[in-house]
Design an enzyme around this catalytic site. Structure first.
Site, PDB file in Angstrom:
ATOM      1  N   ASP A 153       1.160  -1.136   0.077  1.00  0.00           N
ATOM      2  CA  ASP A 153       0.163  -0.008   0.068  1.00  0.00           C
ATOM      3  C   ASP A 153       1.070   1.149  -0.123  1.00  0.00           C
ATOM      4  O   ASP A 153       1.729   1.487  -0.746  1.00  0.00           O
ATOM      5  CB  ASP A 153      -0.955  -0.037   1.222  1.00  0.00           C
ATOM      6  CG  ASP A 153      -0.453  -0.227   2.937  1.00  0.00           C
ATOM      7  OD1 ASP A 153       1.177   0.049   2.753  1.00  0.00           O
ATOM      8  OD2 ASP A 153      -1.088  -1.320   3.494  1.00  0.00           O
ATOM      9  N   SER A 154       0.329   2.489   0.719  1.00  0.00           N
ATOM     10  CA  SER A 154       0.989   3.339   0.420  1.00  0.00           C
ATOM     11  C   SER A 154       2.295   3.645   1.330  1.00  0.00           C
ATOM     12  O   SER A 154       3.310   3.683   1.494  1.00  0.00           O
ATOM     13  CB  SER A 154       0.588   4.380   1.585  1.00  0.00           C
ATOM     14  OG  SER A 154       0.106   4.004   2.524  1.00  0.00           O
ATOM     15  N   LEU A 155       2.849   2.153   2.225  1.00  0.00           N
ATOM     16  CA  LEU A 155       4.249   2.656   3.279  1.00  0.00           C
ATOM     17  C   LEU A 155       4.983   1.883   1.928  1.00  0.00           C
ATOM     18  O   LEU A 155       6.102   2.169   1.947  1.00  0.00           O
ATOM     19  CB  LEU A 155       3.752   1.690   3.526  1.00  0.00           C
ATOM     20  CG  LEU A 155       3.245   2.367   5.184  1.00  0.00           C
ATOM     21  CD1 LEU A 155       2.921   1.021   6.195  1.00  0.00           C
ATOM     22  CD2 LEU A 155       3.196   2.847   6.254  1.00  0.00           C
TER      23      LEU A 155
END
Length: 363
Positions: A153-155
């Site tokens: 995801d965004s990480l």
């Protein structure tokens, strides 16, 4: 961990640093863009351009001469242009343009274009590298024998990792996200591997951040090359056979409490997550075969669930599935909205590289 859904950027063309940019037309290499560049990313050929959506997609080429043009059509994403290993320009939502890097030493040069941020609502187009008058586009660089796929995801996308503060508006978030210095990109380059960053901000295995967009989740989009095209399916050209696949999904599933009206209890969410995770690993195993190592990342509230799935699959005979308990000690989370900073990504890349070194990967 907070997540801000990014809205589409306006179609402006700006060069932050680097050499001159012009919008005059330049013809792509006559051999075709696909044959003149190396990329490991998920791309789709469309006429004389390559289309793509995922963050961190990169294109590598070789030219001879004193300048190189980069042919783009992208009103949403940002890019770094690198020549001979050094970043010479950062392009902000370049639109339809040919960006020129001039004044190079007359001779052979390597050039690399990398998409910095995640723009899943937009389809990006790359029309190839072109040489300045008197020069030539040379044979593309060779692919690496090692390949790593990062799923997250965004990480994993590098969300706001260059931000000087945790508080970011949408514009700051876009400008300070750089997938090229994410833990995945750093790990892969350190291991001299080609890589894919198949990361989508805000998406979870079964539940998205704060319960948003419940009709979809990460698995809805995983098979696509073009994220904003429903039903799109990326066609593997047969050259993508990663020896290692790293799955880092679960933060969005569990980082916020279940809201009233969501179809979950804490117990049913955990059960659905474990079931979907197991099925996703089975899909990866079927896709890439028995020799690929699947590395499942666990941390925080979903660590036990990931460990459970890995143990279950290993007990059923999957000999190349492993669990990586992500060590978050020392991380400062000073990226946008408490995401990993560039320093954090470097620490995680070092830790992941050390962990991978002890795995029986058939490089």
């Amino acid at each position: 961990m907070p997540w801000l859904r990014m809205m589409a950027a306006s179609a402006v063309s700006t060069v932050l640093i680097g050499t001159s940019a012009v919008t005059t037309a330049a013809a792509p290499d006559p051999r075709g863009v696909r044959d003149s560049v190396h990329t490991a990313g998920r791309i789709k050929a469309s006429g004389d351009v390559l289309q793509y959506s995922w963050p961190g997609v990169y294109f590598e080429g070789r030219i001879r001469g004193t300048g190189v043009g980069v042919v783009l059509d992208d009103p949403a994403a940002d890019y770094d242009v690198q020549v001979d290993g050094s970043t010479v320009a950062t392009l902000v939502t370049p639109g339809k343009t040919t960006h020129w890097v001039r004044g190079l030493r007359d001779g052979e040069h390597t050039v690399r274009l990398v998409k910095r941020n995640d723009t899943p609502w937009n389809t990006s187009s790359f029309g190839g590298f072109v040489a300045a008058p008197g020069g030539a586009v040379l044979t593309r660089p060779a692919a690496h024998s090692r390949q790593i796929e990062f799923i997250g995801d965004s990480l994993t996308a590098g969300y706001g990792n260059l931000s000087p503060s945790r508080d970011c508006d949408g514009e700051q978030l876009k400008r300070t996200t750089n997938a090229d210095v994410s833990y995945g990109a750093l790990t892969a380059r350190g291991l001299r591997a080609d890589y894919q960053l198949n990361a989508y901000s805000g998406q979870g295995m079964v539940r998205n951040y704060n319960g948003g967009s419940p009709e979809v989740n990460y698995r809805t989009f995983y098979d696509r090359a073009l994220l904003n095209v429903p039903g799109d399916v990326w066609q593997n050209p047969g050259t993508w056979r990663p020896q290692l696949v790293v799955v880092h999904l679960g933060t969005n599933d569990f980082s916020t409490p279940v809201n009233p009206g969501e179809p979950w209890t804490d117990e049913s969410l955990a059960a659905a997550y474990r079931s979907a995770y197991s099925g996703f690993l089975a899909k990866l195993r079927q896709r890439y075969g028995a020799s690929t190592t699947l590395l499942a990342v666990g941390t925080g509230p979903f660590a036990g669930h990931v460990d459970h799935v890995v143990r279950e699959r290993a007990g059923a005979g999957d000999r190349r599935v492993r669990y990586w308990p992500l060590d978050t000690s020392g991380l400062d989370y000073t990226g946008c909205h408490w995401h990993y900073s560039a320093r954090d990504h470097r620490l995680l890349a070092d830790r992941l590289t050390a962990f991978v070194a002890d795995l029986p990967i058939r490089w």
